[in-house]
Design an enzyme around this catalytic site. Structure first.
Site, PDB file in Angstrom:
ATOM      1  N   LYS A 238       6.745 -17.146  19.935  1.00 58.07           N
ATOM      2  CA  LYS A 238       5.928 -15.759  19.774  1.00 58.07           C
ATOM      3  C   LYS A 238       4.717 -15.704  19.371  1.00 58.07           C
ATOM      4  O   LYS A 238       4.424 -16.635  18.151  1.00 58.07           O
ATOM      5  CB  LYS A 238       6.990 -15.128  18.445  1.00 58.07           C
TER       6      LYS A 238
ATOM      7  N   LYS B 234      45.168   0.093   1.086  1.00 59.74           N
ATOM      8  CA  LYS B 234      43.709   0.330   0.643  1.00 59.74           C
ATOM      9  C   LYS B 234      43.322   1.679   0.976  1.00 59.74           C
ATOM     10  O   LYS B 234      42.573   2.505   0.161  1.00 59.74           O
ATOM     11  CB  LYS B 234      42.886  -0.691   1.068  1.00 59.74           C
TER      12      LYS B 234
END
Length: 868
Positions: free
Chosen positions: A282, A607
């Site tokens: 880059k 749950k």
């Protein structure tokens, strides 16, 4: 909407229309987005040219009439004469640099007197007319509009302000006599005064550009820049809706192109090892598109850069994506959109790359400084080979630019759908913000002034949909910084408010900084330090290359999602070595196998049922939230604010990643604002409580509920930890607030070990088809359950065959301690009691629930306590 050529032709025909012989025919060019500064710029430019001018004053009463054919007429009394003005045609220039320029053809006809009532709009006009040629006059008008009760209350006062100034009005002193602070409208109109038969569409465009050049000397260049983006978009986008956004200027180059994503550990784990991917370096350049169009060669980046021509013969178009170095006019290609007229956007990168080098050679043939970025195809999963590959790119010393990271490109997808990731060392991870100076006199405690510093607020861009799904709100002072029209767009600025640091948008700018005029600019910034309630930011540079994107009104720095995912690399740093070896510390990285399907579905169902008991509560805290396995359940329950606490940074990073995944892929009736706190829950309750109460917006009285699913065994090492947990829950809950624990029940585990005569270091197993499905290793020798400190090893569905050590939870002792600290027991229940309800919920899953599953599930339970 007519074409400009058709409008001019209609204008010319009107003069031969006998039905219009008593009408005034007008062709006007109007600019719709004029504020005082633009108005003043044009006015002073015309005065400086000493163009002949006249000043006129008028008061007009306007009554709008709407007919069934939707044709609007304006009825205008002027000097006791009454007219109706009827629009015939209009043409609007689409490019954003034209400031909403519109060409209008209308007729004005005398009519009988009509009655003025409260619906009439009164317009006071102070107009300066510049006769710039025999063909055109430019009218600059300051307008005050009054309606209803305003007419009688304010007409005389504004007549004095606009018409009866202390000095006689001239073009040279006009702008000093009128107070721009009052709520005036500013109009710029160009009217054709030449012979109708002589007018052409080209004449209209030329005079329009003349005025726009007065506003912005770079107007023609901006128009060419926008046309170049349209050309690129026409080869990338197939959607007419998206192309319309480009044409209107709502989208600029950044919104058009696929973006490189800052890579987090969670991203990388999804495709590690990166076999098949391409890696390159880059460069610290700017994103640019190199284009060969007919005979022109140019780069579209922050502006339009002309690189030369191909000569007399036009070439078939070539469009390359890459990084551009404006100072040296060097282009480094990393992708290709079109090569010599062949569109490649639907090909995978591994095919496109073959044409990339060919496109670079075409540029080089015309002496353009261009080269293809060096790519390595990753073919081995061996960490040592990967390390050598990455080092050969990242540590290369012979590149003509500084390398500040790596780029990983996914094969196999089209240009727009190719996933491209960037990795940077933590120090080089930066974010782009739109910076605005904080309005004064807000009286917000979090905005406290600091001597020697000026407070600025940091903004990024967000879609209206994501803004709603994340339950975000605008920060104090927002409405003073951004107009209502901007806030009503589909994409608008929002303060940078990551889940783990809601006040990260505050930036204290040193008065001694070399960066002075930063208000309204896009800045590249890095995080130096995260303090208790604010971030120390450092300016890297002003993103001058983003100013044009900013002007589109559709760019405000990084996108919110991009910004927060980049921010994760400060929260959970991603080292160079982990690129080769794989991210370390990945929370429960193993995957569950199919044999656990029914049992995990049962646990999930339980749950879900528990969390639904707290549906629609305002503030809920999850202790040991991990990577957010229950996030979807909280969203389904309509929790308004969720605070997740965990000491595992990597797990919290994954939770934030899931936050965006839920927002973009799942539909929930209610939005949840999510906060995370990186915190070891074994630390003193007072310190943890203070940190939670510092979360922006957290109520002083505390949360409605605290939930902890399958976590509290980590806090059963000694009685001090249990005491600390009880104190913490008391400090964080409002009176009457509830604590909801799910846990493995120590009493039930000890009973199972006794029943099966499991001694120290022996293992209880539950097998299925000769495979060990569940297992507990006894790591203590006492025959009775101790208050704390007894360890077992547990084989978990996601632990890849490894035992995880945890402490037995003595629920009687836990409840005793909580009662001592002001709690009452509401309910305690074994998970096995939910099995009949699970059968009703899903008969299919219940049928494949084995006896081993039922035995294992019976070891768990939940406890509910209420703060007195």
């Amino acid at each position: 909407m007519a074409s400009l050529e058709n409008l001019v032709a209609r204008y010319q025909r009107c003069f031969n229309d006998q039905s219009l012989k008593n009408s005034t025919i007008e062709l006007e060019i109007r600019f719709q987005h004029i504020n005082f500064l633009l108005f003043k710029t044009v006015y002073e430019a015309l005065v400086a040219q000493e163009i002949p001018s006249t000043i006129s004053h008028s008061i007009r009463c306007i009554k709008k009439v709407h007919h069934e054919n939707h044709c609007r007429e304006k009825i205008l009394p002027s000097e006791n004469l009454y007219f109706k003005k009827q629009p015939l045609m209009f043409f609007k220039f689409s490019e954003p640099a034209s400031l909403g320029c519109k060409v209008s053809l209308a007729i004005e006809q005398p009519i009988r007197k009509f009655i003025l009532d409260s619906s009439v709009l009164v317009r006071l006009k102070n107009r300066t007319t510049f006769q710039i040629s025999d063909l055109w006059k430019i009218e600059l008008t300051i307008v005050k509009q009054l309606m209803g009760s305003e007419v009688s209350a304010k007409l005389t006062a504004f007549k004095t302000l606009l018409f009866d100034t202390p000095e006689q009005q001239t073009a040279k002193n006009m702008m000093t006599l009128i107070n721009p602070d009052d709520e005036y409208l500013y109009e710029i109109e160009i009217e054709y005064t030449g012979k109708p038969e002589s007018l052409t569409a080209a004449d209209v465009i030329k005079i329009k550009n003349t005025v726009l050049t007065l506003i912005s000397p770079n107007h023609l260049m901006l128009t060419a820049y926008h046309q170049a983006i349209e050309f690129i978009a026409s080869h990338i986008l197939s959607s007419e809706i998206l192309l319309a956004r480009i044409k209107s200027g709502k989208w600029g180059l950044k919104r058009l192109l696929p973006q490189v994503k800052s890579m987090t550990k969670a991203d990388y784990m999804k495709f590690y090892p990166p076999v098949g991917y391409y890696v390159t370096d880059k460069a610290d350049g700017i994103r640019g598109i190199a284009v060969i169009q007919d005979t022109q060669i140019y780069v579209v980046a922050d502006q339009l850069y002309s690189l030369g021509t191909t000569g007399i013969e036009p070439l078939k178009p070539t469009i390359l994506d890459g990084e551009f170095m404006p100072e040296k006019k060097e282009f480094y290609g990393f992708d290709v959109i079109m090569y010599e007229g062949n569109l490649l956007t639907q090909q995978g990168f591994e095919i496109r790359i073959e044409s990339l080098n060919k496109g670079i050679k075409v540029l080089q043939a015309f002496n353009i400084k261009a080269e293809m970025k060096p790519f390595i195809s990753l073919t081995s999963a061996d960490p040592n080979v990967l390390l050598k590959n990455f080092e050969s790119v990242f540590k290369k010393k012979t590149r003509p630019y500084a390398i500040d990271g790596l780029i990983l490109v996914e094969p196999g997808n089209s240009y727009l759908n190719t996933n491209t990731f960037k990795w940077k060392p933590t120090w080089d991870n930066t974010l782009d913000f739109l910076v605005r100076k904080c309005p004064e006199s807000l009286n917000v405690p979090e905005y406290a002034p600091k001597k020697g510093f000026s407070l600025y607020l940091l903004f990024v861009g967000i879609s209206g949909e994501l803004f709603k799904k994340l339950a975000l709100n605008w920060c104090p002072g927002y409405t003073k910084l951004f107009p209502v029209t901007q806030r009503n767009q589909n994409y608008f600025p929002v303060q940078f408010q990551p889940s783990d640091f809601p006040l990260a948008f505050l930036y204290y700018h040193p008065d001694t900084s070399s960066f002075s005029d930063i208000d309204g600019k896009v800045l590249e910034m890095r995080c130096l330090k995260r303090e208790v309630n604010h971030v120390s930011w450092e300016i890297v540079k002003i993103r001058e290359d983003r100013q044009q994107d900013l002007k589109t009104g559709g760019y405000f720095g990084n996108d919110f999602k991009t910004a927060e995912l980049t921010w994760l690399n400060y929260m959970d740093p991603f080292s160079f070595e982990e690129l080769a070896k794989g991210p370390s510390g990945m929370y429960f990285a193993g995957a569950k196998t199919g044999i656990y399907r029914a049992q995990t579905a049962l646990i999930s169902f339980i749950k879900q049922e528990i969390i639904q008991k707290i549906s629609h509560q305002s503030w809920v805290i999850d202790l040991g939230i991990g990577k957010g396995q229950d996030l979807g359940r909280y969203l389904d329950a309509g929790i308004r604010h969720l605070v997740g606490i965990d000491k595992d940074q990597t797990a919290l990073a994954e939770l934030i990643y899931r936050k965006f995944s839920h927002a973009t892929t799942r539909q929930h009736k209610h939005a949840t604002n999510i906060y995370v706190l990186h915190q070891d829950l074994a630390e003193p309750a007072k310190e943890i409580s203070e940190k939670v109460h510092q979360i922006y917006g957290f109520p002083k009285e505390g949360a409605s509920s605290i939930v902890s699913n399958l976590f509290i065994h980590y806090l059963m090492k000694n009685s001090q930890q249990v005491e600390n947990l009880a104190v913490l829950c008391h400090k964080l809950l409002q009176p009457g607030g509830m604590v909801w624990f799910t846990t493995m029940l120590g009493e039930r585990v000890l009973e199972l070990l006794h029943e099966n005569r499991i001694e120290l270091n022996e293992v209880w197993e539950a097998r299925e088809n000769e495979v060990v499905k569940f297992a507990i290793k006894r790591l203590f020798k006492e025959d009775i359950l101790q208050e704390t400190g007894q360890e077992i090893g547990v084989l978990l569905p996601f632990s890849n065959g490894d035992f995880y050590n945890e402490y037995l939870v003595n629920t009687a002792f836990l409840i005793k301690i909580f009662k001592h600290h002001g709690f009452s027991l509401v309910q305690m229940q074994s998970f096995k009691d939910w099995i009949p309800e699970f059968q009703t919920f899903s008969k299919t899953l219940y049928k494949i629930l084995t006896e081993a599953d039922k035995t294992w599930t019976s070891l768990f339970g939940f406890i509910c306590l209420r703060k007195n």
